[in-house]
Design an enzyme around this catalytic site. Structure first.
Site, PDB file in Angstrom:
ATOM      1  CG  HIS A 152      -1.978  -1.038   1.212  1.00  0.00           C
ATOM      2  ND1 HIS A 152      -2.800  -1.274   0.137  1.00  0.00           N
ATOM      3  CD2 HIS A 152      -2.337  -1.950   2.175  1.00  0.00           C
ATOM      4  CE1 HIS A 152      -3.624  -2.282   0.421  1.00  0.00           C
ATOM      5  NE2 HIS A 152      -3.356  -2.704   1.642  1.00  0.00           N
ATOM      6  CG  ASP A 189      -2.944  -8.516   0.779  1.00  0.00           C
ATOM      7  OD1 ASP A 189      -2.219  -8.847   1.724  1.00  0.00           O
ATOM      8  OD2 ASP A 189      -3.966  -7.808   0.915  1.00  0.00           O
TER       9      ASP A 189
END
Length: 365
Positions: A152, A189
């Site tokens: 992220h 993910d």
């Protein structure tokens, strides 16, 4: 008879020093005030979900039943030059200033403790060490057990528990110093790897493929039409999935999208942002341990076909300690040579076994 695959797990206890706490005395300022307001509005105690126990649970579980052919190595800290290939100098300067302190970097769930910056440098450096090992031929495949996670983290911003983008730092290092020209990054993910996508958005030499739970699930990015821009148009591939997607959907994505894309791109190195929150225990999706094993098996085949077998896994999310540790082991077993049984649909085998047991009581033969 061929030798068993050489699999190296990279792990460094310095990463355990990253331990943000909602109860700590964070730095004063507008950010702190906003975070306090958010936490007080929850009405229940909140603990930082990305904690050291994630790594200790994995290492302790693997120590209970060592896998033949799997060895362990320590990591190293990434340098400012290595981090600066994917993060701006101004961002790095701001993060370095927080060394030794408690602070929130962003209202987007990202905070640091006194040991966090050092831990994040080691996480990124450990991903680099894992890549160097396979490129040098010291390992056939590697798994970097790292935290804080990275996918992220954007060039100028910490997000979603991530400080530095570990897999991006490793990919950029492979391009800059190890002679790798085409790198494929698969992110499985449950959350979209917005930071990795941003970093390689216009890079035609990095194929970024992301399987994730679709918006509005965090971080809300990763729609089908996000395909990159400029010279990199077409080398970003997003596969958003519904909440109940499981093994069958993931393996269909491999068959119809991921494998054809890899055959077209012909990577000389494959990296995997391996989060284990798609498992049902994490409540995001419905992938099983056999599903993770089957995806690993297919990635091994792709690596054999295109990248001299060079395959590197870098840990991302996964917050249920049982499914996290079992998921990592399922991957390592396949890397070490096990062939996974077909995952099938969950429960089919059990129903068939029950039918064989019961049906003779009420079905005429």
């Amino acid at each position: 008879m061929t030798d068993s695959p050489r699999v190296t797990v990279f792990y460094d206890e310095r990463m355990l020093a990253h331990e943000p706490s909602a109860d700590a005395a964070f730095l004063p300022g507008r950010m702190d005030t906003r975070i306090r307001q958010l936490l007080s509005g929850l009405g229940v105690p909140w603990k930082y979900p990305e904690h050291p126990g994630r790594l200790t649970a994995i290492s302790q579980f693997l120590a209970l039943a060592p896998l033949q052919g799997v060895t362990f190595a320590t990591g190293k800290a990434a340098t400012a030059e290595q981090l600066g290939r994917v993060h701006t100098s101004s961002y790095l300067e701001q993060v370095y200033k927080l060394r030794g302190q408690y602070a929130w970097l962003d209202v987007d769930t990202t905070a640091v403790s006194p040991g966090s910056v050092d831990a994040a440098e080691v996480a990124a450096g450990t991903a680099i060490a894992a890549v160097e090992s396979v490129v040098a031929g010291a390992s056939d495949s590697t798994f970097a057990l790292v935290r804080p996670p990275g996918h992220h983290a954007e060039p100028v911003r910490a997000r979603g528990f991530c400080l530095f983008n570990n897999v991006a730092v490793a990919a950029a290092h492979a391009k800059a110093t190890l002679g790798c020209q085409r790198i494929m990054i698969l992110d499985w993910d449950a959350h979209h790897g917005n930071g990795t996508q941003d970093i390689f958005w216009a890079d035609p030499d990095v194929l970024f493929i992301d399987l994730h739970r679709g918006a509005p699930f965090y971080p809300g990015s990763g729609s089908l039409d996000e395909i990159g821009e400029g010279l990199g148009e077409g080398t970003t591939v997003n596969i958003p999935l519904p909440a109940d997607a499981g093994d069958a959907a993931y393996l269909l994505a491999f068959e119809r999208i991921i494998e054809p894309a890899a055959d077209w791109f012909k990577p000389d190195l494959i990296l995997v942002s391996a989060g284990f929150d798609p498992h049902a225990h994490d409540l995001a999706l419905n992938v099983s341990y056999r599903g993770f094993a089957s995806m690993t098996h297919r990635l091994k085949q792709l690596a054999t076909r295109h990248s001299q077998g060079r395959l590197v896994f870098v840990l991302e999310g996964g917050y249920n300690l049982i499914s996290l540790s079992h998921g990592v082991k399922a991957v390592l077993e396949v890397l070490a040579g096990a062939v996974p049984p077909p995952p099938g649909e969950c429960g089919i085998a059990e129903v068939e076994a029950a039918a064989a047991f019961h049906c003779r009581a009420f079905v005429d033969s």
